[in-house]
Design an enzyme around this catalytic site. Sequence first.
Site, mmCIF file in Angstrom:
data_model
loop_
_atom_site.group_PDB
_atom_site.id
_atom_site.type_symbol
_atom_site.label_atom_id
_atom_site.label_comp_id
_atom_site.label_asym_id
_atom_site.label_seq_id
_atom_site.Cartn_x
_atom_site.Cartn_y
_atom_site.Cartn_z
ATOM 1 N N GLY A 13 0.862 -1.182 0.000
ATOM 2 C CA GLY A 13 0.000 0.000 0.000
ATOM 3 C C GLY A 13 0.892 1.223 0.000
ATOM 4 O O GLY A 13 1.979 1.214 -0.583
ATOM 5 N N ALA A 14 0.435 2.292 0.658
ATOM 6 C CA ALA A 14 1.228 3.527 0.683
ATOM 7 C C ALA A 14 2.581 3.273 1.340
ATOM 8 O O ALA A 14 3.626 3.692 0.826
ATOM 9 C CB ALA A 14 0.463 4.618 1.429
ATOM 10 N N GLY A 16 4.223 0.317 1.879
ATOM 11 C CA GLY A 16 5.060 -0.611 1.120
ATOM 12 C C GLY A 16 5.598 0.011 -0.156
ATOM 13 O O GLY A 16 6.760 -0.210 -0.531
ATOM 14 N N ASN A 112 1.340 -2.559 12.403
ATOM 15 C CA ASN A 112 1.095 -1.819 13.648
ATOM 16 C C ASN A 112 0.781 -2.726 14.820
ATOM 17 O O ASN A 112 0.125 -3.750 14.653
ATOM 18 C CB ASN A 112 -0.122 -0.898 13.484
ATOM 19 C CG ASN A 112 0.248 0.428 12.860
ATOM 20 O OD1 ASN A 112 1.313 0.973 13.137
ATOM 21 N ND2 ASN A 112 -0.625 0.944 12.009
ATOM 22 N N LYS A 203 5.305 3.041 21.087
ATOM 23 C CA LYS A 203 4.390 3.577 20.076
ATOM 24 C C LYS A 203 2.938 3.392 20.513
ATOM 25 O O LYS A 203 2.076 4.236 20.242
ATOM 26 C CB LYS A 203 4.638 2.915 18.722
ATOM 27 C CG LYS A 203 3.750 3.498 17.609
ATOM 28 C CD LYS A 203 4.466 3.806 16.324
ATOM 29 C CE LYS A 203 3.595 4.601 15.356
ATOM 30 N NZ LYS A 203 3.610 4.060 13.992
ATOM 31 N N ASN A 211 -6.015 6.249 18.750
ATOM 32 C CA ASN A 211 -6.787 5.431 17.820
ATOM 33 C C ASN A 211 -8.095 4.988 18.466
ATOM 34 O O ASN A 211 -9.158 5.043 17.850
ATOM 35 C CB ASN A 211 -5.981 4.206 17.381
ATOM 36 C CG ASN A 211 -4.970 4.541 16.298
ATOM 37 O OD1 ASN A 211 -5.320 4.610 15.134
ATOM 38 N ND2 ASN A 211 -3.727 4.775 16.688
ATOM 39 N N GLU A 285 -7.649 -2.189 12.886
ATOM 40 C CA GLU A 285 -6.554 -2.967 13.475
ATOM 41 C C GLU A 285 -6.771 -3.115 14.985
ATOM 42 O O GLU A 285 -5.919 -2.739 15.789
ATOM 43 C CB GLU A 285 -5.217 -2.300 13.152
ATOM 44 C CG GLU A 285 -4.931 -2.291 11.649
ATOM 45 C CD GLU A 285 -3.594 -1.658 11.272
ATOM 46 O OE1 GLU A 285 -2.912 -2.205 10.407
ATOM 47 O OE2 GLU A 285 -3.248 -0.617 11.863
#
Lengths: 332, 332
Positions: A13-14, A16, A112, A203, A211, A285
Amino acid sequence: VFKVGRFGVLGAGALGCFYGGRLAAAGYEVSLHVRQAAWREAIQQRGLKVSSIDGDFQVQPVVVTHTEEFEPLDLLIIGLKATVDLGTLVALLRPVLVKQAPKCPVLFTLQNGLGNEEMVAEACDMILGRSEGASVPIAGGIAFLCSNRGEPGHVIHSAHGWIKAGWHRSPIPFGTVAIVDAFARAGLSCEWVDSLLAARYEKLVWNIPFNGLGVAAGANVADVLESPRLRELARTLMMEVVATAQAEQCSLPSGVVEDMMQRSRAMGPYRTSMQIDHELGRPLEIRSILGEPLGRANQWGVPVPALEVLFTLVQSRARLFHGRAGGYWHAG
Amino acid sequence: VFKVGRFGVLGAGALGCFYGGRLAAAGYEVSLHVRQAAWREAIQQRGLKVSSIDGDFQVQPVVVTHTEEFEPLDLLIIGLKATVDLGTLVALLRPVLVKQAPKCPVLFTLQNGLGNEEMVAEACDMILGRSEGASVPIAGGIAFLCSNRGEPGHVIHSAHGWIKAGWHRSPIPFGTVAIVDAFARAGLSCEWVDSLLAARYEKLVWNIPFNGLGVAAGANVADVLESPRLRELARTLMMEVVATAQAEQCSLPSGVVEDMMQRSRAMGPYRTSMQIDHELGRPLEIRSILGEPLGRANQWGVPVPALEVLFTLVQSRARLFHGRAGGYWHAG
């Protein structure tokens, strides 16, 4: 001596496409596994374009539809969302591992949250059997990157890009230096840390409150900071994460909570990926960002009452509003 | 001897119209304070129609636009939503009290949650001064009633209707019997209980989890019961309410939590008023149903971590999605 010259990206995706693109621009062989046909065609026909704060560039990586098509690799970046389930991961990794065993590539997951290296390891064991699977080198990294997708074939890189990484199991001799060096040649800082788990928890100190509250309260970062009660709840959640990390032998920097609150102030009305995903009805996620940390807190007997409620509400909203819980995982 | 023959209803919505209508049908003088012009006109022109499981009926109560228009009353039912603020309540009650003092009507609030009698008392003190205000008889009741509004002038009564009531301050000699008797003549059970506070807490054992989760998780009653984690969270919230009630010297029936869970099973996918109000963007009764109980728990040092998070999230959702917190009240 181990050398890293042939890169693959699983689930480009963005994130990768950005890392794969930079490595390709540095002259490495790069193959991107791209799910969407429009993106595959765009990259094959016109190359991958990256508009970046570090300078725009365009490259022509190899694009594959199925992981069977990967040529032998030295390192496979896993850029899949952490919503992937074990069965899908096994199906995606099987051709790569079966083709290359016993000289499997380093599997380097940039997903993540917690539990991703463990799931990759379990997939290896399922594919190759427990004893041979254990020899597959697995590393994980936390990507500090702001990037998103534009038109097919076009990625926008708006901030940062460095990685904190560590081995999960079966490190390759001299592998660390080789990997760090390869990323450095692509102008990317890939810092190898003593404790991958501690870096992941650090993180999570930010990711869990922002989130989670993005979904449960529908609050962006500025909303959380502006409301005295939401801000206090964010702080409570952060302290619960720190306590869980401590129970897992990860002592985070003192002042990490205040530091995270401070950093958040510069972000304005930033919407986390989980808030955006929820608003767009995409899978969340939840397992890796909320469920796995909660499960570990429960396992160690760390009281995390706010995280318990947050997990329940986020999971319920995901299921009730979009008919799925984004990788449901029954904690505790 | 005190007699109750002249009733007023302040804020006559579905609840106020139902009780007022039944009292009017029993032959009492009833005046309804009705906010919406369409409802006032409909009742004045065609009467108040009630479609009821106990038998349909039609009556012609007096309708007033402003509380100045009330003739002297023996008892004023307060049917306003608990989202009303003190200033509004003072403005509404002032003409009634000033006209009748020192022979003020019994102020009988049927509002939801905690803190309503206290707010009525404070309004009396502000209007008449602390010493004269203290002589206004104030009672409160918990209405177990399912009713809603249809077309203007038409109320639908679908279940129940009984009231549990108690004095808050300055009870009138022989007043209890007179009130209970008046309601009984209208076919309504108005049971006078020893502890109004305990009765209110008992209702909150159900109201807090199901109203709160209706907003925070977007879950109806069946959704809560079907999800193992939401069900467990509902139980945790109920136990926190029971503990808070205990700290306030209200011992609820043992087994109240299981009893409430059991009763909920018969309700199916019932949406609480707070869930519906949130979905329609209306103000929520956050202060009286969540904020006031939380404030009392904090005051007594009762740990209520789940209620803390729930209150914060419901308040935040109300503010972020509809620009108001429905009677914001900063607990603790």
